[in-house]
Design a protein around this motif. Structure first.
Motif, PDB file in Angstrom:
ATOM      1  N   GLU A 117       0.835  -1.204   0.000  1.00 45.27           N
ATOM      2  CA  GLU A 117       0.000   0.000   0.000  1.00 45.27           C
ATOM      3  C   GLU A 117       0.868   1.252   0.000  1.00 45.27           C
ATOM      4  O   GLU A 117       0.566   2.230  -0.685  1.00 45.27           O
ATOM      5  CB  GLU A 117      -0.903   0.024   1.233  1.00 45.27           C
ATOM      6  N   LEU A 118       1.959   1.222   0.753  1.00 50.03           N
ATOM      7  CA  LEU A 118       2.855   2.370   0.802  1.00 50.03           C
ATOM      8  C   LEU A 118       3.476   2.642  -0.560  1.00 50.03           C
ATOM      9  O   LEU A 118       3.636   3.799  -0.945  1.00 50.03           O
ATOM     10  CB  LEU A 118       3.939   2.159   1.860  1.00 50.03           C
ATOM     11  N   ARG A 119       3.808   1.595  -1.304  1.00 55.61           N
ATOM     12  CA  ARG A 119       4.351   1.782  -2.655  1.00 55.61           C
ATOM     13  C   ARG A 119       3.308   2.434  -3.561  1.00 55.61           C
ATOM     14  O   ARG A 119       3.616   3.328  -4.349  1.00 55.61           O
ATOM     15  CB  ARG A 119       4.838   0.457  -3.235  1.00 55.61           C
ATOM     16  N   LYS A 120       2.060   2.009  -3.434  1.00 52.28           N
ATOM     17  CA  LYS A 120       0.970   2.582  -4.223  1.00 52.28           C
ATOM     18  C   LYS A 120       0.757   4.057  -3.854  1.00 52.28           C
ATOM     19  O   LYS A 120       0.610   4.917  -4.733  1.00 52.28           O
ATOM     20  CB  LYS A 120      -0.312   1.787  -3.984  1.00 52.28           C
ATOM     21  N   ILE A 121       0.756   4.347  -2.569  1.00 49.70           N
ATOM     22  CA  ILE A 121       0.585   5.721  -2.104  1.00 49.70           C
ATOM     23  C   ILE A 121       1.747   6.592  -2.578  1.00 49.70           C
ATOM     24  O   ILE A 121       1.541   7.724  -3.029  1.00 49.70           O
ATOM     25  CB  ILE A 121       0.442   5.760  -0.569  1.00 49.70           C
ATOM     26  N   GLU A 122       2.955   6.079  -2.467  1.00 47.04           N
ATOM     27  CA  GLU A 122       4.125   6.835  -2.917  1.00 47.04           C
ATOM     28  C   GLU A 122       3.985   7.189  -4.398  1.00 47.04           C
ATOM     29  O   GLU A 122       4.277   8.314  -4.804  1.00 47.04           O
ATOM     30  CB  GLU A 122       5.408   6.036  -2.680  1.00 47.04           C
ATOM     31  N   ARG A 123       3.509   6.256  -5.222  1.00 45.53           N
ATOM     32  CA  ARG A 123       3.313   6.509  -6.653  1.00 45.53           C
ATOM     33  C   ARG A 123       2.266   7.606  -6.857  1.00 45.53           C
ATOM     34  O   ARG A 123       2.439   8.486  -7.690  1.00 45.53           O
ATOM     35  CB  ARG A 123       2.920   5.213  -7.357  1.00 45.53           C
ATOM     36  N   ILE A 124       1.200   7.582  -6.070  1.00 46.05           N
ATOM     37  CA  ILE A 124       0.157   8.613  -6.161  1.00 46.05           C
ATOM     38  C   ILE A 124       0.755   9.984  -5.839  1.00 46.05           C
ATOM     39  O   ILE A 124       0.491  10.970  -6.532  1.00 46.05           O
ATOM     40  CB  ILE A 124      -1.018   8.291  -5.206  1.00 46.05           C
ATOM     41  N   ILE A 125       1.578  10.047  -4.809  1.00 45.60           N
ATOM     42  CA  ILE A 125       2.183  11.320  -4.414  1.00 45.60           C
ATOM     43  C   ILE A 125       3.160  11.802  -5.472  1.00 45.60           C
ATOM     44  O   ILE A 125       3.164  12.985  -5.841  1.00 45.60           O
ATOM     45  CB  ILE A 125       2.838  11.201  -3.026  1.00 45.60           C
ATOM     46  N   ILE A 126       3.975  10.913  -6.006  1.00 42.08           N
ATOM     47  CA  ILE A 126       4.919  11.292  -7.066  1.00 42.08           C
ATOM     48  C   ILE A 126       4.151  11.815  -8.279  1.00 42.08           C
ATOM     49  O   ILE A 126       4.514  12.851  -8.845  1.00 42.08           O
ATOM     50  CB  ILE A 126       5.825  10.104  -7.434  1.00 42.08           C
ATOM     51  N   ASP A 127       3.098  11.117  -8.674  1.00 46.36           N
ATOM     52  CA  ASP A 127       2.312  11.531  -9.842  1.00 46.36           C
ATOM     53  C   ASP A 127       1.631  12.875  -9.641  1.00 46.36           C
ATOM     54  O   ASP A 127       1.312  13.560 -10.616  1.00 46.36           O
ATOM     55  CB  ASP A 127       1.254  10.467 -10.183  1.00 46.36           C
ATOM     56  N   ASN A 128       1.384  13.254  -8.401  1.00 46.30           N
ATOM     57  CA  ASN A 128       0.677  14.499  -8.085  1.00 46.30           C
ATOM     58  C   ASN A 128       1.553  15.502  -7.336  1.00 46.30           C
ATOM     59  O   ASN A 128       1.042  16.465  -6.763  1.00 46.30           O
ATOM     60  CB  ASN A 128      -0.571  14.181  -7.261  1.00 46.30           C
ATOM     61  N   GLN A 129       2.859  15.299  -7.360  1.00 48.39           N
ATOM     62  CA  GLN A 129       3.769  16.137  -6.587  1.00 48.39           C
ATOM     63  C   GLN A 129       3.616  17.637  -6.869  1.00 48.39           C
ATOM     64  O   GLN A 129       3.525  18.434  -5.923  1.00 48.39           O
ATOM     65  CB  GLN A 129       5.215  15.694  -6.801  1.00 48.39           C
ATOM     66  N   PRO A 130       3.549  18.090  -8.134  1.00 51.80           N
ATOM     67  CA  PRO A 130       3.399  19.538  -8.366  1.00 51.80           C
ATOM     68  C   PRO A 130       2.123  20.103  -7.741  1.00 51.80           C
ATOM     69  O   PRO A 130       2.152  21.164  -7.097  1.00 51.80           O
ATOM     70  CB  PRO A 130       3.375  19.665  -9.888  1.00 51.80           C
ATOM     71  N   LEU A 131       1.018  19.391  -7.882  1.00 56.59           N
ATOM     72  CA  LEU A 131      -0.248  19.829  -7.305  1.00 56.59           C
ATOM     73  C   LEU A 131      -0.155  19.904  -5.787  1.00 56.59           C
ATOM     74  O   LEU A 131      -0.610  20.873  -5.162  1.00 56.59           O
ATOM     75  CB  LEU A 131      -1.365  18.859  -7.708  1.00 56.59           C
ATOM     76  N   LEU A 132       0.466  18.904  -5.166  1.00 50.49           N
ATOM     77  CA  LEU A 132       0.574  18.850  -3.713  1.00 50.49           C
ATOM     78  C   LEU A 132       1.506  19.932  -3.178  1.00 50.49           C
ATOM     79  O   LEU A 132       1.218  20.556  -2.151  1.00 50.49           O
ATOM     80  CB  LEU A 132       1.018  17.461  -3.261  1.00 50.49           C
ATOM     81  N   LEU A 133       2.615  20.185  -3.874  1.00 54.97           N
ATOM     82  CA  LEU A 133       3.515  21.264  -3.461  1.00 54.97           C
ATOM     83  C   LEU A 133       2.830  22.622  -3.586  1.00 54.97           C
ATOM     84  O   LEU A 133       2.973  23.482  -2.709  1.00 54.97           O
ATOM     85  CB  LEU A 133       4.803  21.235  -4.287  1.00 54.97           C
ATOM     86  N   ASP A 134       2.078  22.823  -4.663  1.00 57.82           N
ATOM     87  CA  ASP A 134       1.318  24.068  -4.820  1.00 57.82           C
ATOM     88  C   ASP A 134       0.316  24.228  -3.681  1.00 57.82           C
ATOM     89  O   ASP A 134       0.160  25.316  -3.128  1.00 57.82           O
ATOM     90  CB  ASP A 134       0.584  24.106  -6.165  1.00 57.82           C
ATOM     91  N   ALA A 135      -0.375  23.150  -3.327  1.00 57.22           N
ATOM     92  CA  ALA A 135      -1.345  23.198  -2.241  1.00 57.22           C
ATOM     93  C   ALA A 135      -0.654  23.525  -0.918  1.00 57.22           C
ATOM     94  O   ALA A 135      -1.147  24.344  -0.136  1.00 57.22           O
ATOM     95  CB  ALA A 135      -2.104  21.876  -2.143  1.00 57.22           C
ATOM     96  N   TRP A 136       0.491  22.882  -0.648  1.00 51.58           N
ATOM     97  CA  TRP A 136       1.244  23.174   0.580  1.00 51.58           C
ATOM     98  C   TRP A 136       1.594  24.658   0.634  1.00 51.58           C
ATOM     99  O   TRP A 136       1.376  25.330   1.645  1.00 51.58           O
ATOM    100  CB  TRP A 136       2.514  22.320   0.661  1.00 51.58           C
ATOM    101  N   ASN A 137       2.144  25.175  -0.470  1.00 53.57           N
ATOM    102  CA  ASN A 137       2.566  26.579  -0.502  1.00 53.57           C
ATOM    103  C   ASN A 137       1.389  27.525  -0.337  1.00 53.57           C
ATOM    104  O   ASN A 137       1.507  28.555   0.336  1.00 53.57           O
ATOM    105  CB  ASN A 137       3.346  26.870  -1.792  1.00 53.57           C
ATOM    106  N   GLU A 138       0.261  27.204  -0.914  1.00 56.60           N
ATOM    107  CA  GLU A 138      -0.942  28.034  -0.791  1.00 56.60           C
ATOM    108  C   GLU A 138      -1.454  28.022   0.654  1.00 56.60           C
ATOM    109  O   GLU A 138      -1.769  29.070   1.221  1.00 56.60           O
ATOM    110  CB  GLU A 138      -2.021  27.541  -1.731  1.00 56.60           C
ATOM    111  N   ILE A 139      -1.520  26.865   1.253  1.00 53.06           N
ATOM    112  CA  ILE A 139      -2.026  26.725   2.627  1.00 53.06           C
ATOM    113  C   ILE A 139      -1.100  27.404   3.636  1.00 53.06           C
ATOM    114  O   ILE A 139      -1.547  28.005   4.606  1.00 53.06           O
ATOM    115  CB  ILE A 139      -2.259  25.242   2.971  1.00 53.06           C
ATOM    116  N   HIS A 140       0.204  27.336   3.389  1.00 52.17           N
ATOM    117  CA  HIS A 140       1.182  27.841   4.358  1.00 52.17           C
ATOM    118  C   HIS A 140       1.808  29.170   3.938  1.00 52.17           C
ATOM    119  O   HIS A 140       2.813  29.572   4.527  1.00 52.17           O
ATOM    120  CB  HIS A 140       2.255  26.782   4.607  1.00 52.17           C
ATOM    121  N   ARG A 141       1.218  29.839   2.971  1.00 50.99           N
ATOM    122  CA  ARG A 141       1.759  31.119   2.528  1.00 50.99           C
ATOM    123  C   ARG A 141       1.801  32.092   3.710  1.00 50.99           C
ATOM    124  O   ARG A 141       0.826  32.267   4.429  1.00 50.99           O
ATOM    125  CB  ARG A 141       0.877  31.710   1.436  1.00 50.99           C
ATOM    126  N   GLY A 142       2.967  32.674   3.907  1.00 49.50           N
ATOM    127  CA  GLY A 142       3.135  33.661   4.970  1.00 49.50           C
ATOM    128  C   GLY A 142       3.320  33.082   6.355  1.00 49.50           C
ATOM    129  O   GLY A 142       3.454  33.827   7.325  1.00 49.50           O
TER     130      GLY A 142
END
Length: 80
Positions: free
Chosen positions: A53-78
């Motif tokens: 399951e962790l391998r599957k989740i890791e693949r999901i995160i890698i495939d969506n890394q730009p979206l997730l980094l953008d979300a992190w930056n938006e949520i934590h801006r400032g």
């Protein structure tokens, strides 16, 4: 508050608004949770997921890394 930024099947990818750097996500499914850093994508913590399951989740995160980094930056801006 913990916005769900991505949902894939039974996996809910969450970024906590009051969380700390570095950029990371929490993946929640039923009573299991894992924490992955986003850059680089690495497993930081696991409570209940099997290795496959962790391998599957890791693949999901890698495939969506730009979206997730953008979300992190938006949520934590400032806040960093």
């Amino acid at each position: 508050m913990s916005p769900t930024v991505l949902k894939v099947g039974s996996y809910r990818v969450v970024i906590y608004t009051l969380d700390h750097p570095p950029a990371h996500v929490h993946v929640i499914s039923a009573s299991r949770i894992a924490k992955f850093s986003l850059d680089p994508v690495l497993l930081l913590d696991n409570a209940g997921y099997l290795s496959r399951e962790l391998r599957k989740i890791e693949r999901i995160i890698i495939d969506n890394q730009p979206l997730l980094l953008d979300a992190w930056n938006e949520i934590h801006r400032g806040t960093e």
